[in-house]
Enzyme design. Structure first.
Site, PDB file in Angstrom:
ATOM      1  N   LYS A  11      59.806  24.876 -41.110  1.00  0.00           N
ATOM      2  CA  LYS A  11      60.535  25.483 -42.228  1.00  0.00           C
ATOM      3  C   LYS A  11      61.991  25.040 -42.172  1.00  0.00           C
ATOM      4  CE  LYS A  11      62.133  29.813 -40.137  1.00  0.00           C
ATOM      5  NZ  LYS A  11      63.548  29.467 -40.173  1.00  0.00           N
ATOM      6  N   ASP A 138      61.069  35.764 -37.483  1.00  0.00           N
ATOM      7  CA  ASP A 138      60.774  34.908 -38.634  1.00  0.00           C
ATOM      8  C   ASP A 138      59.306  34.503 -38.750  1.00  0.00           C
ATOM      9  OD1 ASP A 138      60.925  33.315 -36.395  1.00  0.00           O
ATOM     10  OD2 ASP A 138      62.071  31.704 -37.346  1.00  0.00           O
TER      11      ASP A 138
END
Length: 198
Positions: A11, A138
């Site tokens: 990401k 996350d």
């Protein structure tokens, strides 16, 4: 169970604002996308008492015995969410460590997605949110990975629309500890992504 191969994509934060602090955690908002760069996870069921986890690849050095994957599996086993099944897991690390690309967290999320899709893991949405937060802050972003807007209050909004950007990644020969970087923040931004429509 057969052998399976899972692509676990990195990401990137297209934008990131630190908007405040709550106890020991910083409140952030971010625009998040996923890119072609990915780790490869090879997985198969085994008839042993413990999971077998090993890392290979260019960025596998210095990964300790206690890591994001071992923490996730320990939590799943403690809650008996895998029905006492054990797995051999090999992860080929192509995503650099300490690069802010969520390599370990996205590996954990990719495995959770796999377990859910194969109906090995049956878990309610609120329990899934709690589980991922215990593994890493996350990890939740990699559950159903799509373009995402993370608001400062923790709300997550997913977008299926493809973003057609070319991404140049430059990784120096050193890493940056996220915890250390946040410890140096002295001022905060005003929230900007509260009610995103697109």
């Amino acid at each position: 169970m057969n052998n399976f191969k899972i692509m676990s994509h990195a990401k990137i934060n297209l934008a990131l604002n630190v908007t405040g602090k709550k106890k020991n955690l910083h409140k952030i908002e971010s625009l998040i996308s996923f890119i072609d760069l990915h780790d490869l996870i090879y997985l198969k069921k085994i008839t042993k008492k413990k999971h077998n986890i090993h890392f290979k690849g260019k960025f596998s050095k210095n990964i300790g015995k206690i890591n994001t994957i071992t923490r996730m599996l320990k939590l799943l086993d403690e809650k008996n969410l895998l029905n006492n099944q054990k797995f051999d897991i090999k992860i080929v690390k192509n995503i650099p460590q300490e690069a802010g690309m969520g390599g370990g967290s996205m590996n954990a999320a990719s495995l959770i997605n796999f377990f859910i899709n194969k109906k090995i893991l049956k878990i309610k949405k609120n329990e899934l949110t709690k589980l991922t937060s215990q593994v890493g802050s996350d990890v939740i972003l990699g559950i159903k990975p799509n373009n995402t807007i993370l608001s400062h209050n923790g709300n997550i909004k997913k977008y299926n629309k493809e973003i057609k950007f070319y991404t140049l990644i430059v990784k120096p020969r050193f890493g940056c500890s996220t915890k250390y970087i946040y410890s140096k923040i002295k001022s905060f931004s005003k929230p900007q992504f509260n009610s995103p429509k697109s």
